[in-house]
Design an enzyme around this catalytic site. Structure first.
Site, mmCIF file in Angstrom:
data_model
loop_
_atom_site.group_PDB
_atom_site.id
_atom_site.type_symbol
_atom_site.label_atom_id
_atom_site.label_comp_id
_atom_site.label_asym_id
_atom_site.label_seq_id
_atom_site.Cartn_x
_atom_site.Cartn_y
_atom_site.Cartn_z
ATOM 1 N N TYR A 1 -2.362 6.936 -6.662
ATOM 2 C CA TYR A 1 -2.778 5.877 -5.736
ATOM 3 C C TYR A 1 -4.252 5.582 -5.887
ATOM 4 C CZ TYR A 1 1.599 6.894 -3.242
ATOM 5 O OH TYR A 1 2.912 7.085 -2.917
ATOM 6 N N ASP B 1 4.349 1.135 2.043
ATOM 7 C CA ASP B 1 4.143 0.418 3.293
ATOM 8 C C ASP B 1 3.931 -1.067 3.011
ATOM 9 O OD1 ASP B 1 4.281 2.694 4.908
ATOM 10 O OD2 ASP B 1 2.139 3.102 4.701
#
Length: 245
Positions: free
Chosen positions: A74, A46
């Protein structure tokens, strides 16, 4: 006069994508810096997210399909007390914690995180690139339309709590392809009964590649010879080098 198409470069660039750029924009900036004729990447981040974007050049683009299925790591920062329609800080608040909420208890948070280990079911967010009738879900979302999405199974191999101050928490996640960390944040907040959304997301791993081997766009553009940042195909981890035609 024919338009110059760039150099036929083959290799892999580990790019540390900056905040605010789409993955494709970051890829194209890197491609132009290298003057490469052909480029692709192995999985979208994103615009608000940062971190590892595996950029493949020339014959390296054969890796793109293979690497889309790789596990990913992540580092995510959650803020408790509010849920947004996008699941992150770019969205509008759609739910809030009960009045008097003063933060989450670390022990309760650790207990909830442990429930998400292993194979879980997620409903993909409306703000995603998944398509319905040929149109990305985010286009429906922007028009205020919510469509039914099928739940899908994903696997979380690791969910480690790195820090928690009651109102925010940082977690380290290793997960299978197709996992939405924004949805994970929402689900954690709902399980705690206080709601949550992502305020930061940084990808740290894609398959065998790690963020500590990546270069920023600024550093790449400052190099006298940016091509030196490319990993040659014959130096890729075992099993990844594309077969010769």
């Amino acid at each position: 006069m024919a338009k110059r198409r760039g150099l036929m470069l083959d290799g892999v660039l580990l790019l540390d994508k900056p905040e605010g750029l789409s993955s494709n924009h970051a890829l194209q900036r890197a491609r132009r810096t290298l003057d490469a004729a052909k480029a692709g990447h192995t999985g979208t981040l994103d615009p608000f997210a940062t971190g590892l974007l595996v950029c493949c050049m020339g014959k390296g683009t054969k890796l793109c399909g293979v690497m889309l299925g790789a596990d990913k790591g992540y580092r995510a920062t959650l803020r408790f007390g509010e849920e947004t329609d996008s699941g992150d800080l770019t969205g509008n608040v759609v739910a809030r914690a009960p009045e008097g909420f003063t933060g989450v208890d670390e022990t309760a948070l650790r207990d909830v995180l442990s429930r998400f280990l292993g194979t879980i079911t997620q409903i993909p967010p409306m703000y995603s690139a998944l398509k319905r009738d040929g149109k990305p879900l985010y286009e429906y979302a922007r028009a205020g339309v919510e469509v039914e999405r099928e739940a899908r199974q994903v696997t979380l191999h690791r969910v480690d709590l790195l820090s928690c101050d009651g109102m925010t928490a940082e977690i380290d996640v290793l997960c299978s392809k197709g996992t939405y960390i924004r949805t994970l944040a929402q689900d954690i907040g709902r399980a705690l009964g206080c709601h949550a959304h992502l305020v930061a997301l940084r990808r740290t791993q894609v398959g065998p590649f790690a963020l500590d081997g990546a270069v920023t766009l600024d550093a790449l553009q400052a190099m006298a010879d940016p091509k030196r940042a490319l990993l040659p195909l014959n130096e890729l981890p075992a099993g990844l080098a594309p077969a010769s035609p």
